[in-house]
Design a protein around this motif. Structure first.
Motif, PDB file in Angstrom:
ATOM      1  N   LEU A 107      41.154  27.310  21.464  1.00 55.56           N
ATOM      2  CA  LEU A 107      41.571  26.820  22.783  1.00 55.56           C
ATOM      3  C   LEU A 107      42.826  25.986  22.592  1.00 55.56           C
ATOM      4  N   ASN A 120      42.769  30.030  26.853  1.00 56.12           N
ATOM      5  CA  ASN A 120      41.438  30.212  26.268  1.00 56.12           C
ATOM      6  C   ASN A 120      40.935  31.612  26.583  1.00 56.12           C
ATOM      7  N   GLU A 162      47.846  20.859  34.554  1.00 52.53           N
ATOM      8  CA  GLU A 162      46.877  21.391  33.600  1.00 52.53           C
ATOM      9  C   GLU A 162      47.305  22.773  33.112  1.00 52.53           C
ATOM     10  N   LYS A 186      46.478  18.584  29.699  1.00 46.79           N
ATOM     11  CA  LYS A 186      45.935  17.919  30.883  1.00 46.79           C
ATOM     12  C   LYS A 186      46.711  16.631  31.102  1.00 46.79           C
ATOM     13  N   HIS A 233      36.842  31.344  36.000  1.00 48.27           N
ATOM     14  CA  HIS A 233      35.913  31.515  34.870  1.00 48.27           C
ATOM     15  C   HIS A 233      35.345  32.924  34.951  1.00 48.27           C
ATOM     16  N   GLY A 268      45.382  23.672  25.202  1.00 46.15           N
ATOM     17  CA  GLY A 268      45.469  23.257  26.590  1.00 46.15           C
ATOM     18  C   GLY A 268      46.245  21.979  26.783  1.00 46.15           C
ATOM     19  N   ASP A 280      45.563  25.907  30.585  1.00 45.70           N
ATOM     20  CA  ASP A 280      44.386  26.341  29.839  1.00 45.70           C
ATOM     21  C   ASP A 280      44.685  27.686  29.193  1.00 45.70           C
ATOM     22  N   GLY A 336      37.600  27.779  20.850  1.00 46.07           N
ATOM     23  CA  GLY A 336      37.669  28.308  22.197  1.00 46.07           C
ATOM     24  C   GLY A 336      36.565  29.295  22.492  1.00 46.07           C
ATOM     25  N   THR A 373      33.125  26.728  24.224  1.00 46.31           N
ATOM     26  CA  THR A 373      33.989  25.548  24.068  1.00 46.31           C
ATOM     27  C   THR A 373      33.257  24.275  24.439  1.00 46.31           C
TER      28      THR A 373
END
Length: 697
Positions: free
Chosen positions: A589, A679, A675, A593, A537, A591, A677, A607, A611
């Motif tokens: 966004l 974003n 996963e 999962k 992040h 993604g 991502d 996104g 988010t």
């Protein structure tokens, strides 16, 4: 499943010697229910119960039974189950509680039973169940003397509780024809029952109470197939964290992410309801109503106020008011004051009162709206009084005649008020294609259920979306991802590129001179960010610099990011900093999962750094078709902005939908991926680009 619902013989283990009040004797109940098959009661302390000879154990019965029902303390269940296996009984209902619904010891006992059953080729319903009932066969494994309908609704109820068996008439007007409580579902689960009911001639509607499910992909696949033939309504409980904990305690169910269940039910084409009142309304609508081919309805009302409420309900439940048939005003307004007007909702009370022809007005209006190609269903708000002075507004015979003429081709939902509602509901509810509801809102909700089912049923088959893949590049990157469990930066972008998903132009650099060279090639403004697996992040720790418009700004940004890397990593390896062309537009966004129950779930939505705050997302199980991708985008609150508002140009929605389909193809191809991502995924009128991405194995 056939021998669970229609056994020719049954062994009842643990039958109480006591009968009558407070005995909860399943043999007594079974006889009262009218079962005609052979019964073997088993209780070593009794010679006879209810006039039938008792046996001391399963091994003593003279022949193998189609089904055994075990109702003994949990610690005695394994020994009795072993006897059933030795006797060749292949279907077993375990009423007993205290297994996965109890403690760790009970959970282990349940796992051992399931393993033994699998090795012996035995199927189990339960533990912790009332079992099965089938009105048509007079069969009931439970110990509760509940209502047995004479003319049941053609509904089979699948539940993880006995409540829906004991209270069947509460949930379906005439009771269920069949019901099964799968309890803890250590073996037989919802998927097994759905597959059996697919071709069951006695079942027109399948209702399900579901706490959890371990075979998510099979549930979607089988439900999708079954729902083409008959509707499935599912009440999924445990939506909240507190409800999930209660479900774990009740049946040992792993509830899972509720939003994923939403996506699964959408994929399967089933109708999800969120309360028992919704379940009641859906069952009633699906049992009584003919197909509803569109969303336009006419509301016939005796009161303008309820017409307004009906209009609000239409918006709430995804329906809309259709136009008044063009020739209707000339038929019923002739000779009336000019202030009397006609619109939908159609308030016939002033028209009928002034003209003195209330029955004729109702019949004309009902006939015309049913004739109209622009009306798909009718909702009626009417009054029913006991007084003979108001017999002129009893339109039961008119409604029945009009429906006969129209062959009950369109649904009519009534809501009555007044002092004679119960009788009106019964009489009007017996008319073909008509159902009566407790409120006008629920009447319109009932219409929405029948519309939703037939819309999903007639939905075209998912369109294919061909994705050309750079397999050589993909395989190399996947091999590294499997080994290192994560891909970020240029490697993540390269894997997206292998599936044709566009990425923002950029380059990973290690020195200021390289950063300056990259920026010169890309053109200012640029973005500078740390590209390192330890910096997930980046925004939160200031590891991103935007709006860099000159070499001096770039040098300062690079040196600041270098300091952050040194503080975090002690600079044991050379720094990786991504210099990227800055792209302006809307932040989305995308993604993936992996859900333990349903597999890969694809997410798209708003996104950027907000988010989690806006939570404007849509989900779908992979694979995702182009039509599904377009539907996901249209669900977003952001969608009107993406299309373009107030003179602003819209974004390329087709390109975003294409990226969604490509990401879906990636999900289907790569085993072990947990996963993804992306974003932000930047979009504007010129195109779309992945700006940051992460893959986790």
């Amino acid at each position: 499943m056939e021998k669970f619902f229609n056994p020719k013989s049954v062994a009842l283990v643990g039958v109480p010697r006591k009968t009558g009040v407070g005995a909860y004797n399943n043999l007594e109940i079974l006889l009262k229910y009218g079962y005609k098959g052979q019964i073997f009661p088993i209780n070593p302390r009794a010679e006879q119960i209810c006039g039938l000879r008792c046996y001391s154990s399963v091994l003593e019965i003279p022949e193998s039974a189609d089904l055994a029902v075990i109702a003994v303390g949990r610690d005695r269940v394994p020994a009795v189950f072993d006897q059933c296996c030795q006797k060749g009984i292949k279907r077993v209902v375990i009423i007993s509680q205290g297994f996965a619904d109890g403690d760790e010891q009970g959970k282990q006992l349940q796992e051992d039973l399931a393993a033994r059953a699998k090795s012996e080729g035995v199927r189990i319903i339960g533990p912790n169940t009332l079992g099965v009932y089938n009105v048509y066969q007079g069969f009931n494994t439970g110990f509760v003397d509940h209502y047995k309908p004479q003319r049941p609704d053609p509904v089979c109820m699948i539940a993880q509780t006995g409540v829906y068996q004991a209270g069947a008439k509460v949930f379906s007007e005439n009771g269920f024809a069949k019901a099964i409580d799968i309890g803890n579902a250590c073996d037989v689960d919802v998927v097994d029952v759905l597959e059996y009911l697919e071709n069951d001639p006695d079942t027109r509607v399948i209702a399900v109470h579901l706490e959890g499910n371990k075979r998510g992909k099979e549930l979607v696949r089988i439900a999708r197939r079954v729902t083409i033939k008959r509707p499935i309504v599912i009440l999924k409980t445990g939506r909240s964290a507190e409800g999930a904990r209660a479900a774990l305690s009740h049946t040992g169910s792993l509830v899972g992410d509720d939003e994923v269940f939403d996506a699964a039910f959408e994929k399967a084409g089933v109708i999800r309801v969120r309360s028992n009142s919704e379940l009641q309304d859906a069952i009633k609508a699906l049992v009584h109503f003919p197909p509803m081919n569109g969303r336009k309805i006419a509301v016939i009302t005796a009161t303008g106020a309820l017409g307004i409420i009906s209009t609000d309900a239409c918006k709430d439940f995804g329906l809309e008011l259709g136009p008044v048939p063009p020739y209707l005003p000339s038929k019923i307004l002739k000779g009336l004051p000019k202030w009397v007007n006609l619109s939908n909702p159609i308030d016939i009370w002033p028209i009928g009162m002034i003209s003195g022809k209330m029955p004729q007005v109702f019949e004309t209006v009902l006939t015309d709206v049913l004739d109209s190609k622009d009306i798909d269903a009718v909702a009626v708000v009417w009054v029913s009084f006991k007084s003979p002075l108001h017999s002129d507004i009893d339109f039961r015979e008119i409604t029945a005649r009009v429906q006969r003429i129209h062959k009950a081709g369109k649904p009519i939902a009534f809501w009555f008020y007044g002092d004679n509602v119960e009788k009106a509901n019964k009489e009007y509810g017996s008319i073909a294609g008509v159902a009566c509801f407790p409120t006008i809102e629920r009447a319109i909700r009932g219409l929405s259920f029948i519309y939703r089912y037939h819309r999903k049923r007639e939905e075209p088959k998912a369109d294919s979306f061909d994705v050309k893949v750079d397999r050589l590049s993909r395989d190399k990157l996947v091999k590294k991802g499997n080994r290192e469990k994560i891909l970020v930066g240029e490697e993540a972008f390269a894997l997206l590129n292998a599936y044709g998903i566009p990425t923002a132009p950029g380059k990973v650099v290690h020195k200021v001179s390289e950063a300056l060279e990259a920026a010169s090639s890309l053109g200012y403004p640029v973005v500078c960010k740390v590209s390192d697996r330890n910096f997930i992040h980046k925004t939160e720790i200031g590891a991103v610099e935007i709006n860099i418009s000159s070499e001096e700004e770039l040098k300062r940004a690079f040196n600041r990011l270098l300091k952050i890397i040194k503080n975090r990593n002690n600079l044991q390896e050379r720094p990786n900093i991504l210099v990227q062309k800055q792209i302006r537009g809307h932040e989305l966004l995308l993604g993936l999962k992996r859900d333990p129950c349903f597999g890969m779930v694809l997410v798209c939505g708003q996104g950027g750094i907000y988010t989690e705050i806006y939570k404007d997302t849509a989900r779908a199980l992979t694979p995702v078709s182009l039509r599904e991708a377009q539907g996901m985008l249209s669900e977003l609150k952001l969608f009107p902005i993406l299309k373009g508002i107030r003179g602003q140009r819209g974004v390329d929605l087709d390109q975003i939908a294409s990226a969604i389909c490509r990401l879906s193809a990636l999900a289907e191809d790569i085993d072990g991926l947990m996963e993804v991502d992306i974003n932000p995924f930047m979009v504007n009128s010129s195109g779309s680009w992945a700006v940051d991405a992460r893959f986790i194995w």
